[in-house]
Design an enzyme around this catalytic site. Structure first.
Site, short mmCIF file in Angstrom:
data_model
loop_
_atom_site.label_atom_id
_atom_site.label_comp_id
_atom_site.label_asym_id
_atom_site.label_seq_id
_atom_site.Cartn_x
_atom_site.Cartn_y
_atom_site.Cartn_z
N ASP A 294 0.80 -1.21 0.00
CA ASP A 294 0.00 0.00 0.00
C ASP A 294 0.83 1.27 0.00
O ASP A 294 0.44 2.28 -0.55
CB ASP A 294 -0.91 0.03 1.24
CG ASP A 294 -0.10 0.03 2.52
OD1 ASP A 294 0.37 -1.04 2.92
OD2 ASP A 294 0.08 1.10 3.12
N GLU A 295 1.97 1.27 0.67
CA GLU A 295 2.79 2.47 0.74
C GLU A 295 3.40 2.80 -0.62
O GLU A 295 3.44 1.95 -1.51
CB GLU A 295 3.93 2.26 1.76
CG GLU A 295 3.49 2.34 3.22
CD GLU A 295 3.29 3.76 3.70
OE1 GLU A 295 3.58 4.70 2.94
OE2 GLU A 295 2.82 3.94 4.83
#
Length: 499
Positions: A294-295
């Site tokens: 996600d990052e």
């Protein structure tokens, strides 16, 4: 220092001593917070009686009775000023006090609108016998003036109310004065947000930066994509913000002259988004198997063959900062098409080569943050300063004086560059903050930043001179139901009654 005559002297100096002694029991105010640009007050004082006190519109005011913002403000501030008063006291009581009227006049009838980024908050006020004349360009300036008037009123030991003869000309030094609340790492009930808006208005903040979603949870309920909250929130019913609740926050903030700036952070900090929206996040490949991610993690993007193929197509080579810049540019273009202004964190500015599409940059990293402010303003972009005002940390090293002794314009640059610094923001991230400790961790430390952003820097350069005013203001916050933590040993005339 006063020099008094010999024993038996009953001359003017002795009378002065009696006057000083007689006033020791009078609980005067130490001063308004944040400090107005120009304030002149005399010892001449006038008694106030809630039964002979009224708010009124000036005859030439563009706004008149029926103005939603000011009608609501008049009701609020009557209660805030006369906190010991109940309407039951009116029964069979005839006041002998002369009536006192706060007359409000504004130049523009913006009663049903919302505050904008360039809305004037300038006002002037003259308090004299029987009246206070408050003039402002907009209703938002009038609301700021009403807050100031409420802080000028004080009580003696018997509970009688007074206000001194005063003249004030005031306006904010910076246009953007914000507080960030993080409702993803810990859910904040709507009532806690509304209470924060109250306290913000007392310190004359004007922007609520609502960091509403992040990795841990997605509490915002979307009609179009309901699974985002039903699967991404901590709980799909108890820990979400419905559309009506969001509207309630925005409407409540409007009456205080506070704008609500929502943040849906992306492309990073989006783990919770993926729970309710399949195929939204970039799959990371390790050993040929997708593992999720996600990052903004370049190693993840690098492992994904679809991403690498797109990079080649766009001729980005292996420079993933170009890919992130491409993404952000598309987001900014969407926002611009909606006639809205995007605010980006400084990371976007740091790697974005085509900076002409950017408008406002929020500087947040530690280190030489003024160096970053200088660099951003040199590129012709506006700046919101957040780096020195991260209040989510507690402890003695993070006392109010640390946040008070910040000089946002203390960098080498032209006057045009310094005009691009539009303000600053207090950030309350939610890793270790929820409704149980939000208020004492924010207040009164956030108020220290509020004065730095509102008041003249030269007049507010002394921590020692500011202390008694902030201490007095903290006591006022307690009386208004805000759980502001103590500054030092001592007591307030009215202690917090919520425990």
């Amino acid at each position: 220092m006063y020099a008094f005559g010999s024993r038996g002297n009953t001359g003017p100096n002795f009378n002065l001593l009696l006057l000083i002694i007689s006033q020791l029991g009078l609980h005067t105010v130490e001063g308004v917070w944040p400090l107005p640009q120009a304030l002149a007050s005399s010892a001449e004082r006038y008694s106030l009686n809630p039964q002979a006190f009224d708010f009124a519109y000036g005859k030439r005011s563009a706004a008149q009775q029926g103005c939603s913002v000011l009608d609501a403000a008049f009701k609020r501030y009557f209660t805030l000023i006369f906190q010991d008063y109940t309407s039951a006291n009116d029964v069979l009581q005839l006041s002998e006090d002369k009536p006192f009227t706060v007359e409000v006049s504004v130049d523009h009838d913006d009663c049903e609108s919302y505050p904008k980024e360039d809305s004037s908050e300038k006002y002037n006020m003259r308090v004299s016998a029987g009246q206070a004349l408050l003039n402002a360009e907009t209703v938002w300036g009038a609301v700021r003036g009403l807050e100031t008037f409420s802080q000028l009123v004080y009580q003696d030991d018997s509970g009688s109310y007074f206000v001194n003869k005063t003249e004030i000309d005031d306006f904010p030094r910076f246009q953007f004065r914000g507080i960030l609340l993080d409702t993803s790492r810990h859910y904040l009930p709507v009532q806690a947000i509304l209470k924060t808006l109250d306290a913000m208005a007392y310190s004359k903040f004007n922007v609520l930066h609502w960091h509403i979603v992040d990795d841990p949870s997605f509490p915002y309920q979307s009609y179009t994509f309901p699974d985002l909250s039903s699967k991404g929130a901590f709980h799909p019913v108890t820990h979400i913000y419905t559309q009506s609740e969001v509207r309630r926050v925005i409407s409540f903030a409007r009456l205080w002259g506070i704008r609500v700036l929502p943040e849906f952070d992306s492309p990073g900090h989006t783990k919770s988004w993926g729970k309710g929206q399949s195929n939204l996040l970039t799959p990371c490949y390790r050993g040929g198997t997708p593992s999720g991610g996600d990052e903004v993690d370049f190693s993840c993007w690098r492992s994904n063959p679809t991403v690498r193929s797109f990079m080649q197509k766009m001729r980005f080579g292996v420079d993933f900062t170009k890919l992130q810049a491409f993404y952000m540019e598309n987001i900014v273009n969407i926002t611009s098409a909606l006639n809205k202004t995007s605010v980006v964190w400084q990371d976007v500015f740091d790697y974005h080569k085509r900076r002409s599409s950017l408008s406002v940059v929020e500087v947040w990293r530690e280190g030489c943050y003024l160096c970053e402010v200088r660099k951003v303003t040199k590129a012709g972009l506006r700046v919101i300063l957040a780096s020195p005002w991260y209040l989510d940390q507690a402890g003695p090293k993070h006392n109010w004086a640390r946040y008070y002794s910040v000089w946002p314009l203390a960098f080498k640059g032209s006057e045009e560059q310094k005009k691009l610094v539009i303000g600053g923001e207090v950030c309350m991230w939610g890793e270790y903050v929820d409704a149980t400790n939000l208020a004492p961790r924010l207040w009164p430390r956030a108020s220290a930043a509020a004065e730095r952003l509102w008041s003249d820097e030269k007049q507010t350069s002394s921590v020692a001179k500011a202390f008694p005013r902030l201490q007095d203001f903290r006591c006022m916050l307690l009386r208004r139901g805000i759980q502001a933590e103590p500054l030092t040993i001592g007591h307030c005339q009215h202690e917090y009654l919520g425990v």
